[in-house]
Design a protein around this motif. Structure first.
Motif, mmCIF file in Angstrom:
data_model
loop_
_atom_site.group_PDB
_atom_site.id
_atom_site.type_symbol
_atom_site.label_atom_id
_atom_site.label_comp_id
_atom_site.label_asym_id
_atom_site.label_seq_id
_atom_site.Cartn_x
_atom_site.Cartn_y
_atom_site.Cartn_z
ATOM 1 N N PHE A 23 -32.680 134.498 -17.432
ATOM 2 C CA PHE A 23 -32.813 135.747 -18.172
ATOM 3 C C PHE A 23 -31.466 136.459 -18.211
ATOM 4 O O PHE A 23 -30.715 136.422 -17.244
ATOM 5 C CB PHE A 23 -33.860 136.667 -17.522
ATOM 6 C CG PHE A 23 -35.279 136.247 -17.783
ATOM 7 C CD1 PHE A 23 -35.836 136.394 -19.047
ATOM 8 C CD2 PHE A 23 -36.054 135.707 -16.775
ATOM 9 C CE1 PHE A 23 -37.142 136.014 -19.300
ATOM 10 C CE2 PHE A 23 -37.366 135.321 -17.016
ATOM 11 C CZ PHE A 23 -37.908 135.469 -18.280
ATOM 12 N N ASN A 24 -31.171 137.113 -19.311
ATOM 13 C CA ASN A 24 -29.927 137.881 -19.488
ATOM 14 C C ASN A 24 -28.694 137.083 -19.094
ATOM 15 O O ASN A 24 -27.906 137.526 -18.257
ATOM 16 C CB ASN A 24 -29.958 139.172 -18.672
ATOM 17 C CG ASN A 24 -31.247 139.930 -18.864
ATOM 18 O OD1 ASN A 24 -31.715 140.088 -19.996
ATOM 19 N ND2 ASN A 24 -31.849 140.376 -17.783
ATOM 20 N N VAL A 31 -30.694 136.508 -14.209
ATOM 21 C CA VAL A 31 -31.666 135.987 -13.250
ATOM 22 C C VAL A 31 -31.938 134.524 -13.568
ATOM 23 O O VAL A 31 -32.266 134.189 -14.701
ATOM 24 C CB VAL A 31 -33.013 136.754 -13.340
ATOM 25 C CG1 VAL A 31 -33.993 136.193 -12.311
ATOM 26 C CG2 VAL A 31 -32.829 138.237 -13.139
ATOM 27 N N ALA A 33 -34.580 132.329 -13.276
ATOM 28 C CA ALA A 33 -36.003 132.461 -12.965
ATOM 29 C C ALA A 33 -36.620 131.105 -12.670
ATOM 30 O O ALA A 33 -37.474 130.986 -11.786
ATOM 31 C CB ALA A 33 -36.735 133.131 -14.125
ATOM 32 N N PRO A 52 -44.870 132.995 -4.082
ATOM 33 C CA PRO A 52 -44.629 134.427 -3.858
ATOM 34 C C PRO A 52 -44.234 135.143 -5.144
ATOM 35 O O PRO A 52 -43.810 134.517 -6.115
ATOM 36 C CB PRO A 52 -43.479 134.441 -2.843
ATOM 37 C CG PRO A 52 -42.872 133.082 -2.907
ATOM 38 C CD PRO A 52 -43.930 132.142 -3.341
ATOM 39 N N SER A 53 -44.376 136.428 -5.116
ATOM 40 C CA SER A 53 -44.070 137.245 -6.284
ATOM 41 C C SER A 53 -42.625 137.024 -6.731
ATOM 42 O O SER A 53 -41.717 136.969 -5.902
ATOM 43 C CB SER A 53 -44.282 138.717 -5.931
ATOM 44 O OG SER A 53 -44.195 139.483 -7.088
ATOM 45 N N GLY A 54 -42.422 136.857 -8.019
ATOM 46 C CA GLY A 54 -41.078 136.716 -8.558
ATOM 47 C C GLY A 54 -40.564 135.293 -8.557
ATOM 48 O O GLY A 54 -39.404 135.046 -8.885
ATOM 49 N N CYS A 55 -41.422 134.307 -8.207
ATOM 50 C CA CYS A 55 -40.931 132.934 -8.144
ATOM 51 C C CYS A 55 -40.959 132.261 -9.518
ATOM 52 O O CYS A 55 -40.540 131.116 -9.647
ATOM 53 C CB CYS A 55 -41.724 132.116 -7.135
ATOM 54 S SG CYS A 55 -43.408 131.803 -7.638
ATOM 55 N N GLY A 56 -41.456 132.960 -10.510
ATOM 56 C CA GLY A 56 -41.360 132.421 -11.859
ATOM 57 C C GLY A 56 -42.645 131.812 -12.407
ATOM 58 O O GLY A 56 -42.609 131.090 -13.405
ATOM 59 N N LYS A 57 -43.786 132.125 -11.797
ATOM 60 C CA LYS A 57 -45.060 131.569 -12.268
ATOM 61 C C LYS A 57 -45.349 132.011 -13.703
ATOM 62 O O LYS A 57 -45.656 131.187 -14.572
ATOM 63 C CB LYS A 57 -46.213 132.016 -11.350
ATOM 64 C CG LYS A 57 -45.991 131.692 -9.880
ATOM 65 C CD LYS A 57 -47.140 132.163 -9.025
ATOM 66 C CE LYS A 57 -47.290 133.675 -8.944
ATOM 67 N NZ LYS A 57 -46.189 134.352 -8.230
ATOM 68 N N SER A 58 -45.247 133.319 -13.921
ATOM 69 C CA SER A 58 -45.527 133.830 -15.267
ATOM 70 C C SER A 58 -44.534 133.272 -16.267
ATOM 71 O O SER A 58 -44.893 132.949 -17.405
ATOM 72 C CB SER A 58 -45.463 135.357 -15.280
ATOM 73 O OG SER A 58 -46.442 135.887 -14.431
ATOM 74 N N THR A 59 -43.273 133.173 -15.835
ATOM 75 C CA THR A 59 -42.255 132.655 -16.730
ATOM 76 C C THR A 59 -42.561 131.215 -17.123
ATOM 77 O O THR A 59 -42.442 130.846 -18.302
ATOM 78 C CB THR A 59 -40.872 132.744 -16.069
ATOM 79 O OG1 THR A 59 -40.654 134.094 -15.655
ATOM 80 C CG2 THR A 59 -39.777 132.328 -17.018
ATOM 81 N N GLU A 173 -53.039 135.100 -13.528
ATOM 82 C CA GLU A 173 -53.768 135.953 -12.582
ATOM 83 C C GLU A 173 -54.950 136.657 -13.243
ATOM 84 O O GLU A 173 -55.098 137.874 -13.134
ATOM 85 C CB GLU A 173 -52.832 137.001 -11.981
ATOM 86 C CG GLU A 173 -51.675 136.392 -11.206
ATOM 87 C CD GLU A 173 -50.805 137.473 -10.563
ATOM 88 O OE1 GLU A 173 -51.373 138.421 -10.005
ATOM 89 O OE2 GLU A 173 -49.580 137.342 -10.627
ATOM 90 N N HIS A 206 -52.240 134.318 -6.856
ATOM 91 C CA HIS A 206 -51.589 134.629 -5.587
ATOM 92 C C HIS A 206 -52.440 134.201 -4.412
ATOM 93 O O HIS A 206 -52.031 134.316 -3.264
ATOM 94 C CB HIS A 206 -51.358 136.144 -5.472
ATOM 95 C CG HIS A 206 -50.094 136.573 -6.109
ATOM 96 N ND1 HIS A 206 -50.022 137.675 -6.922
ATOM 97 C CD2 HIS A 206 -48.858 136.057 -6.079
ATOM 98 C CE1 HIS A 206 -48.794 137.811 -7.356
ATOM 99 N NE2 HIS A 206 -48.061 136.859 -6.866
HETATM 100 N N1 LIG Z 1 -38.263 139.514 -19.550
HETATM 101 C C1 LIG Z 1 -37.526 139.371 -18.435
HETATM 102 N N2 LIG Z 1 -36.260 139.800 -18.397
HETATM 103 C C2 LIG Z 1 -35.519 139.674 -17.294
HETATM 104 N N3 LIG Z 1 -35.951 139.118 -16.151
HETATM 105 C C3 LIG Z 1 -37.217 138.685 -16.112
HETATM 106 C C4 LIG Z 1 -38.064 138.776 -17.255
HETATM 107 N N4 LIG Z 1 -39.276 138.258 -16.921
HETATM 108 C C5 LIG Z 1 -39.170 137.848 -15.643
HETATM 109 N N5 LIG Z 1 -37.928 138.090 -15.150
HETATM 110 C C6 LIG Z 1 -37.443 137.739 -13.805
HETATM 111 O O1 LIG Z 1 -37.746 136.394 -13.567
HETATM 112 C C7 LIG Z 1 -38.216 136.218 -12.259
HETATM 113 C C8 LIG Z 1 -39.569 135.563 -12.280
HETATM 114 O O2 LIG Z 1 -40.507 136.473 -12.866
HETATM 115 P P1 LIG Z 1 -42.021 136.110 -13.088
HETATM 116 O O3 LIG Z 1 -42.656 137.253 -13.740
HETATM 117 O O4 LIG Z 1 -42.112 134.804 -13.760
HETATM 118 O O5 LIG Z 1 -42.541 135.963 -11.597
HETATM 119 P P2 LIG Z 1 -44.008 135.750 -11.082
HETATM 120 O O6 LIG Z 1 -43.977 134.562 -10.196
HETATM 121 O O7 LIG Z 1 -44.962 135.726 -12.199
HETATM 122 O O8 LIG Z 1 -44.228 137.047 -10.187
HETATM 123 P P3 LIG Z 1 -45.574 137.823 -9.927
HETATM 124 O O9 LIG Z 1 -46.330 136.973 -8.961
HETATM 125 O O10 LIG Z 1 -45.139 139.091 -9.291
HETATM 126 O O11 LIG Z 1 -46.281 138.003 -11.220
HETATM 127 C C9 LIG Z 1 -38.225 137.566 -11.594
HETATM 128 O O12 LIG Z 1 -37.077 137.682 -10.802
HETATM 129 C C10 LIG Z 1 -38.160 138.538 -12.739
HETATM 130 O O13 LIG Z 1 -37.437 139.667 -12.392
#
Ligand SMILES: Nc1ncnc2c1ncn2[C@@H]1O[C@H](COP(=O)(O)OP(=O)(O)OP(=O)(O)O)[C@@H](O)[C@H]1O
Ligand SMILES: [Mg+2]
Lengths: 266, 298
Positions: A23-24, A31, A33, A52-59, A173, A206
């Protein structure tokens, strides 16, 4: 059966090769991701992503949905590019928030994707009725989203997602905001729907027990940068409420927990 | 449910009647007070020097004003109230046409600007700047322009259409600004949902952005509707158009000494027209947006 249909049955629903997401890029808030992700999801699989939160699952899920582009690597869905799969409506998404449109009643919320696909009104009506039966909300067709409980709203969201019978269901989730009782009930319902419809599911959670109870495969991710720490095959046999108390269930829960802990302590 | 709503409406009607009664009482009380300062011909300590005096010419009594509604002006055999009603209908047409055009223009601006951040950032300041030009200044220009340059249109241009144009100038603005906010209001999840269904831009606009904008739009419509009446009246007055409430107000102001109550009736007519259009929009909102749980302001 012809040879062609055999190969198409064997074809993985999702094939991710060396996918990386930054990202960016080039900016101060860059980041990494996802880092070099390889993952195969077979047709009919129920795969959970946990970490864990922020590990990139949603991404990762958004990458499959072509809602974000990968920085490098390839993502194939049903053998085509993720974006082509999106345009072909090969998948459907369910988010943590039901995200129903509150100016539409339940039935018309379920019809939304069908409208976008240009279905005729009578067909939409019929399908929406079937879907309401599937999620056991027949009596709520003309209720308003604001009149539904969280669990009911999420069931409507699932009905909406399944309405056009997508081959692949991406869930981020979906039960995260529900209480434990409703959640277990929804898990049972989802498994019932999954086995009735033979849909492929990728499910972000989670909760270790949720992951183990639901899926055929648990993908454990580790953070910063997001990587796949382990893929654990998870065969519980029949999944019903007795499975929640089976020794195999607890064994798999501790296996997942061990990998998660190892990822954390790195 | 129906009974409950009916009872609610009755209660609101009673509250409204009480409010009108209170206003009349306050008016009469001040009239009595101001007149007694005037009669005494001395400045009462403190209040006498800050509060204006009144007399029957500047503040006709409530009864005189009511009588002014039903009396026919000299030389006519039509009650003044019915004349005002006719003028109000004329102004209402100007306002309604101006409002409708303003809604269309405002929505078009909102939709175009919402499609690109760059356009939005570049053009919103201009939209805002457009409202700093005083209406009085543009009204005569619009009328002259209308008389001279509108012959390319397939229909004949009348002065009242120029007044509508002036009302449009006031109404497009709140619609554009609120509409823009409304179009941006859907959550990123909702927009992603539409993307995941491979919805086309137009589909997302029609099925998500516009319905999500309705509450924003209706609060703009309420402002715009009353503004369209104000625009029409000011337009009539400053453009020298014949007919309408603005014209009537000007006329009654000129012959104020022979019938002050008539100016009051005309001005009250203008206020009533503003309330009327506001209620019309509220009613429309109630029937369209009720589902969202919003209450009509009635
Ligand atoms: N649109 C975006 N722009 C910049 N950074 C992003 C963006 N979306 C996600 N990130 C970064 O990418 C990383 C992974 O984010 P992501 O949302 O995929 O995590 P996650 O595993 O789904 O977390 P959670 O369990 O809290 O939902 C994080 O560090 C987040 O800050
Ligand atoms: Mg997430």
């Amino acid at each position: 059966m012809t040879a062609e249909s055999v190969t198409s049955e064997r074809m993985p629903a999702v094939e991710i090769r060396g996918a990386t997401k930054v990202f960016n890029p080039g900016e101060a808030n860059e980041v990494l991701a996802l880092d070099n992700i390889d993952l195969n999801v077979g047709a009919g699989d129920f795969v959970t992503l946990i970490g864990p939160s922020g590990c990139g699952k949603s991404t990762l899920l958004r990458l499959v949905a072509a809602l974000v582009d990968s920085t490098s690597g390839t993502v194939l869905v049903n053998g085509k590019s993720a974006d082509q799969a999106r345009l072909d409506r090969d998948y459907s998404m369910v988010f943590q928030k039901a995200g129903l449109f509150d100016w539409r009643d339940v039935s018309r919320n379920i019809e939304l994707p069908l409208e976008l696909m240009g279905w005729r009104a009578a067909d939409r009506r019929r399908r929406s009725k079937e879907m309401l039966e599937l999620v056991k909300l027949e009596d709520f067709a003309h209720h308003h989203p604001l009149e539904l409980s969280g669990g009911m709203a999420q069931r409507v969201a699932i009905a909406r997602a399944m309405s056009f019978e997508p081959a692949l269901l991406l869930m981020d989730e979906p039960f995260g905001a529900l209480d434990e009782m409703t959640r277990e009930h929804m898990q049972n319902e989802l498994l019932r729907i999954w086995s009735e419809t033979e849909t492929t599911v990728i499910f972000v959670t989670h909760s270790i027990s949720e992951a183990v109870f639901l899926s055929t495969k648990v993908v454990v991710m580790s953070p910063r940068p997001g990587r796949i720490a382990a893929v654990i095959d998870n065969d519980l046999g029949t999944r019903d409420d007795t499975a929640r108390d089976a020794p195999q269930f607890f064994a798999n829960v501790s296996a997942v927990r061990k990998v998660l802990r190892a990822g954390e302590s790195q | 449910m129906g009974l409950k709503r009916l009872r609610g409406s009755i209660r609101q009607a009673i509250v409204f009647a009480l409010f009108v009664g209170l206003l009349m009482a306050a008016y009469s009380a001040y009239k009595g007070f101001g007149q007694s300062i005037d009669d005494a011909q001395t400045d009462w300590p403190v209040v006498g020097s800050i509060l204006p005096r009144t007399d029957d010419l500047t503040m006709p009594s409530v009864l005189e004003i009511i009588a002014g509604v039903f009396d026919a002006p000299r030389g006519l055999d039509e009650a003044f109230g019915s004349i005002v009603l006719r003028e109000a209908a004329f102004t209402l047409r100007e306002a309604a046409v101006g409002f409708s055009a303003g809604v269309i223009v405002g929505l078009a601006i909102a939709i175009v600007l919402s499609s690109s951040r760059l356009l939005e950032r570049a053009l919103v300041p201009h939209v805002i700047a457009s409202q700093t030009i005083p209406l009085i200044a543009i009204a005569p220009i619009v009328v002259i322009w209308g008389r001279k340059n509108m012959d390319f249109l397939p229909w004949e241009w009348h002065d009242w259409m120029s007044v509508s144009l002036i009302a449009t100038y006031l109404t497009f603005f709140p619609v554009a600004i609120n509409g823009l906010r409304g179009l941006h209001s859907p959550s990123s999840e909702a927009l992603e949902l539409m993307d995941s269904y491979a919805a086309r831009r137009g589909q997302t606009l029609w099925r998500l952005r516009l319905p999500a904008s309705l509450p924003y739009l209706f609060s703009a419509f309420k402002i715009a509707a009353t503004a369209s009446v104000v625009g029409a009246i000011v337009g009539e007055i400053s453009a020298g158009v014949t007919g309408g409430l603005g014209r009537r107000i000007l006329l009654e102001a000129q012959r104020y000494t022979t019938g002050p109550e008539r100016l009051y009736v005309a001005v009250l007519g203008a206020a009533a027209l503003g309330i009327f259009v506001f209620l019309c929009i509220s009613l429309l909102e109630y029937s369209l947006v009720r589902r969202k749980g919003t209450e009509a302001i009635l």
